[in-house]
Write a protein that holds these residues in place. Sequence first.
Motif, PDB file in Angstrom:
ATOM      1  N   GLY A  31      12.461  29.954  26.949  1.00 39.05           N
ATOM      2  CA  GLY A  31      13.093  28.967  27.462  1.00 39.05           C
ATOM      3  C   GLY A  31      12.283  27.936  28.434  1.00 39.05           C
ATOM      4  N   ARG A  32      12.264  26.581  28.210  1.00 35.30           N
ATOM      5  CA  ARG A  32      11.593  25.737  28.902  1.00 35.30           C
ATOM      6  C   ARG A  32      12.284  25.260  30.230  1.00 35.30           C
ATOM      7  N   GLY A  33      13.359  25.480  30.282  1.00 31.83           N
ATOM      8  CA  GLY A  33      14.353  25.305  31.484  1.00 31.83           C
ATOM      9  C   GLY A  33      14.165  25.692  32.953  1.00 31.83           C
ATOM     10  N   ASN A  86      21.068  21.312  27.654  1.00 28.66           N
ATOM     11  CA  ASN A  86      20.739  21.030  29.080  1.00 28.66           C
ATOM     12  C   ASN A  86      19.792  19.849  29.278  1.00 28.66           C
ATOM     13  N   ASP A  96      20.103  17.948  32.211  1.00 29.19           N
ATOM     14  CA  ASP A  96      20.479  17.754  33.524  1.00 29.19           C
ATOM     15  C   ASP A  96      19.423  17.365  34.265  1.00 29.19           C
ATOM     16  N   GLU A  97      18.069  17.847  34.055  1.00 35.84           N
ATOM     17  CA  GLU A  97      16.755  17.685  34.439  1.00 35.84           C
ATOM     18  C   GLU A  97      16.905  17.335  36.088  1.00 35.84           C
ATOM     19  N   GLY A  98      17.544  18.389  36.817  1.00 39.43           N
ATOM     20  CA  GLY A  98      17.718  17.907  38.303  1.00 39.43           C
ATOM     21  C   GLY A  98      16.417  18.092  39.211  1.00 39.43           C
ATOM     22  N   PHE A 155      23.094  18.354  41.548  1.00 34.17           N
ATOM     23  CA  PHE A 155      21.886  19.046  41.188  1.00 34.17           C
ATOM     24  C   PHE A 155      22.384  20.590  40.556  1.00 34.17           C
ATOM     25  N   GLY A 165      22.963  21.766  37.131  1.00 31.28           N
ATOM     26  CA  GLY A 165      21.919  22.307  35.817  1.00 31.28           C
ATOM     27  C   GLY A 165      21.886  23.681  35.703  1.00 31.28           C
ATOM     28  N   GLU A 166      22.425  24.333  36.542  1.00 32.86           N
ATOM     29  CA  GLU A 166      22.628  25.918  36.305  1.00 32.86           C
ATOM     30  C   GLU A 166      23.771  26.069  35.318  1.00 32.86           C
ATOM     31  N   GLU A 167      23.682  27.052  34.630  1.00 33.84           N
ATOM     32  CA  GLU A 167      24.299  27.126  33.214  1.00 33.84           C
ATOM     33  C   GLU A 167      25.829  27.189  33.350  1.00 33.84           C
ATOM     34  N   ILE A 186      23.210  28.005  25.867  1.00 36.19           N
ATOM     35  CA  ILE A 186      22.715  26.969  26.581  1.00 36.19           C
ATOM     36  C   ILE A 186      21.130  26.791  26.390  1.00 36.19           C
ATOM     37  N   ASN A 187      20.585  25.883  25.971  1.00 40.06           N
ATOM     38  CA  ASN A 187      19.023  25.695  26.098  1.00 40.06           C
ATOM     39  C   ASN A 187      18.845  24.232  26.761  1.00 40.06           C
ATOM     40  N   THR A 232      13.100  23.452  25.284  1.00 37.84           N
ATOM     41  CA  THR A 232      13.320  24.541  24.217  1.00 37.84           C
ATOM     42  C   THR A 232      13.719  24.060  22.737  1.00 37.84           C
ATOM     43  N   GLY A 267      21.115  30.943  41.167  1.00 36.46           N
ATOM     44  CA  GLY A 267      19.653  30.513  40.971  1.00 36.46           C
ATOM     45  C   GLY A 267      19.371  29.599  42.008  1.00 36.46           C
ATOM     46  N   LEU A 268      20.271  28.946  42.594  1.00 36.49           N
ATOM     47  CA  LEU A 268      20.069  27.803  43.514  1.00 36.49           C
ATOM     48  C   LEU A 268      19.693  28.201  44.782  1.00 36.49           C
TER      49      LEU A 268
HETATM   50  C1  LIG Z   1      20.164  25.334  40.556  1.00 36.10           C
HETATM   51  C2  LIG Z   1      19.784  25.456  39.113  1.00 36.10           C
HETATM   52  C3  LIG Z   1      19.329  24.132  38.391  1.00 36.10           C
HETATM   53  C4  LIG Z   1      18.933  24.249  37.080  1.00 36.10           C
HETATM   54  N1  LIG Z   1      18.670  22.987  36.571  1.00 36.10           N
HETATM   55  C5  LIG Z   1      18.101  22.865  35.355  1.00 36.10           C
HETATM   56  C6  LIG Z   1      17.987  21.684  34.548  1.00 36.10           C
HETATM   57  O1  LIG Z   1      18.083  20.740  35.143  1.00 36.10           O
HETATM   58  N2  LIG Z   1      17.626  21.741  33.316  1.00 36.10           N
HETATM   59  C7  LIG Z   1      17.616  23.042  32.574  1.00 36.10           C
HETATM   60  O2  LIG Z   1      17.205  23.026  31.429  1.00 36.10           O
HETATM   61  N3  LIG Z   1      17.729  24.005  33.140  1.00 36.10           N
HETATM   62  C8  LIG Z   1      18.168  24.204  34.549  1.00 36.10           C
HETATM   63  N4  LIG Z   1      18.196  25.417  35.155  1.00 36.10           N
HETATM   64  C9  LIG Z   1      18.560  26.524  34.400  1.00 36.10           C
HETATM   65  C10 LIG Z   1      19.675  26.888  33.485  1.00 36.10           C
HETATM   66  O3  LIG Z   1      20.712  27.499  34.336  1.00 36.10           O
HETATM   67  C11 LIG Z   1      19.420  27.605  32.130  1.00 36.10           C
HETATM   68  O4  LIG Z   1      18.578  28.759  32.604  1.00 36.10           O
HETATM   69  C12 LIG Z   1      18.639  26.784  31.234  1.00 36.10           C
HETATM   70  O5  LIG Z   1      19.241  25.613  30.847  1.00 36.10           O
HETATM   71  C13 LIG Z   1      18.512  27.643  30.048  1.00 36.10           C
HETATM   72  O6  LIG Z   1      17.661  26.939  28.997  1.00 36.10           O
HETATM   73  P1  LIG Z   1      16.397  27.522  28.396  1.00 36.10           P
HETATM   74  O7  LIG Z   1      16.712  29.060  28.162  1.00 36.10           O
HETATM   75  O8  LIG Z   1      16.226  27.092  26.924  1.00 36.10           O
HETATM   76  O9  LIG Z   1      15.534  27.440  29.420  1.00 36.10           O
HETATM   77  C14 LIG Z   1      18.738  25.435  36.469  1.00 36.10           C
HETATM   78  C15 LIG Z   1      19.184  26.529  37.161  1.00 36.10           C
HETATM   79  C16 LIG Z   1      19.561  26.472  38.481  1.00 36.10           C
HETATM   80  C17 LIG Z   1      19.658  28.031  39.136  1.00 36.10           C
END
Ligand SMILES: Cc1cc2nc3c(=O)[nH]c(=O)nc-3n(C[C@H](O)[C@H](O)[C@H](O)COP(=O)(O)O)c2cc1C
Lengths: 623, 167
Positions: free
Chosen positions: A182-184, A210, A212-214, A298, A301-303, A336-337, A341, A518-519
């Motif tokens: 996962g690239r998130g 996802n 949201d790219e926060g 922000f 972005g957490e799933e 959620i990806n 990703t 995670g935040l």
């Molecule tokens: C506070 C917080 C903010 C996050 N913001 C993003 C985000 O902006 N974009 C994103 O793809 N994942 C974000 N994540 C991770 C997601 O919870 C999730 O792991 C991710 O979208 C999974 O996708 P992936 O498996 O393709 O990486 C964030 C996690 C936390 C804890």
Amino acid sequence: MKRIETVDDLGRMREALSVPRPDEVVIRVCSTGCRALGALAVCDALDAEVASRDLGGRVRVVRVGCHGLCAGAVAVLIDPKGIFYKNVTPDDAGEIIAQTVIGGEIVERLCWSEDGQIVPQRDEIAFYKHQRKLVLQNCGVIAPASLEDAVAHGAYQGAAKALSEMSPDAVIAEVLESGLRGRGGAGFPTGRKWQFARAAAGDEKYIICNADEGDPGAFMDRALLEGDPHLVLEGMIVGAYAIGAAQGYIYVRAEYPIAIEHTILALESAREAGLLGENIMGTGFDFDIEIRQGAGAFVCGEETALIASIEGKRGMPRPRPPFPANSGLQDRPTNINNVETLANVPLVIVRGAAEYASTGTEASRGTKIFALAGKVNNTGLVEVPMGATLRQIVFDIGGGILRGRKFKAAQMGGPSGGCVPAEFLDHPIDYDSLQEIGAIMGSGGLIVMDETTCMVDIARFFTEFVQSESCGKCVPCRIGTKRMLEILTRITLGAGELEDIDRLVKLGEMIRESSLCGLGQTAPNPVLSTIRYFRDEYVAHVVDGNCPAGVCKALATFVVAPELCKACGLCVKACPVDAISDGAKKILALIDQDKCTACGVCRDTCKFDAIITSGAPDDQTNG
Amino acid sequence: MMREPVEDTSTDQGVDPAEVMAVLDELGVGPDSDLISILQDVQERLGWLPAAALRGVSERTRIPLSRVYGVVSFYAQFYTEPHGKHTIRCCRGTACHVRGGQRVFGVISDILGIGEGETTPDMLFYLETVACIGTCFLAPAMLIDDQCYGELTPKRVETILESYQVK
Ligand SMILES: Cc1cc2nc3c(=O)[nH]c(=O)nc-3n(C[C@H](O)[C@H](O)[C@H](O)COP(=O)(O)O)c2cc1C
Ligand code: FES
């Protein structure tokens, strides 16, 4: 566009659309990121030139996505010759058409230059030479608003293959074998995630993208959605097929109007062409996607917070398990990806897992896109194989630090990440290696810092950010980050004490251990990593009452180094509070310390680096 | 069953409840509406979310007003006060921060004479900060409505703001 009724239709259409036209000149103008510097006016001016010279049919102006080299905005690529022009304005349109398109000559003034040499050919520019564009291969090439253009460049081939030739299990097996993670941020293996969602009980499942790219300082997902939205849709179709979802959502942050616009256009045209909806390409698979806009939080972005937000609730995270794969949107299995990703998925399917896995490192396969920003010359979007070093990214591709200053650190992973100091410039970057040195890959934001960046200020900056974005549900994050912010603020104001540094470490470790999501768990990272690598800078603030970088106003004194000052007077004009006087010509600048607010404008303005802060390491002049 | 309409005691100044209801009608707000999307649409039309709109959304979606308000107050994007015609979103992201973003904010604030979360007396501009607008490569950057501006210097900010004042 005609409806694509079968998988073969897609192939035929691609063949018909991709007939090469070697005599046609295509002018590709970045109309997304570069819009901030007037790209649309450049497009219009070029269109007008083409029309007034009756070149229609032979010359085409295409509004494309990000070329990557954003430092050259407005960036223009002229094909088939592959000529790259930078900083183009509407006034240049006539010259570009007359001289380059008709005359076949280069307009030197608009060429990129390296070491005093012009480099007209895009592929010869160091910024491009050292990259490996796989995910971004069509970004900046195709017109994102045109499904035809995307299909001509191979879009939906992977979806066609998956839906017609592979079983869902075979798709998952392929993705597992590819090693895609996962690239998130967290780097969780995508195939495993899909397995969980597929195995989860329930008839109705969802897939969420996802976007949201926060992470402040990141713009990879923005560029992908703006420049090649069909690639992301295709990844979602394949993912939905693999896990058995009929409905998908793309959650885009509201601060990205162009990404939203292009995603909506892409969804509409894909639906019209039968690439979304019922019986996709005649394969019997039904799937559709809706877009949802974030509302400025922000934490969404957490799933789990993102799911709450799509459900129309306050975006508060909840404890996991249950994981979304088992109980997500509307309590149904949800996958959620991240955008990037999903954009990798078509590559895996089309090229096959083995070829995909041939790029990257043992544990991190493929490429990673980085958003290169901060104090670096070539800001922009960079795609490199996993395992590339920071030096390659910042120096070979990024062209080094602005104004030839010294590299101090790279902030990676945003508010959840850390600052990587110069000693790790040659460290190969992948998920695991970054974790070892106290940073994270995060989404790929990479902010370069030089000696004029204060690490305590950066730590305070991120802590202020997470503190204001904390949803308030759990105590360690809500109150812990507030206490950390208070300590950091007093250090930057010159009221800190030595014990504060250890207090920050103790508090940080506690917040990391005990926060709900995670935040909070990652919120102390920027503080802990700067203390780990730049403790001396903290000490300078609390013991010597000095901010070595000259950023913390209460602890910075700006002076003019007489041996460097050329009395040019630029700083005198630039000073917003008239604190600098130059008397007559040839008299050196002087800063009136009673008026000076230590804003630093003069230092940024001075072409000779003659404005220095007292206490800076190389400062010999300040007595 | 719909409840009896509650007497409107809102203090929304200059808001015509009939106009608010007309907008809700037009957007087809009903029990199936997606709360956040509908609030975004209403705000897009009205410029902000007056109490009458929140009450109307709550009645039509049958979502308790407390929950509607809870959502509105959670997300930074929703405004419960009228604000200027143009929204300036000055970036306070990392890339902008290290390249002088705070200075840009200061310049805007000085020129317009307002701080964060405030509207100019002529109702032309509303000023706020955002975490990042994805234009980090042209830092420091800001958005005015949907238009993005990068590589801001005090001079450029002044010219840009003037162009809106003339319009
Ligand atoms: C506070 C917080 C903010 C996050 N913001 C993003 C985000 O902006 N974009 C994103 O793809 N994942 C974000 N994540 C991770 C997601 O919870 C999730 O792991 C991710 O979208 C999974 O996708 P992936 O498996 O393709 O990486 C964030 C996690 C936390 C804890
Ligand atoms: S940090 Fe300002 S636009 Fe990203």
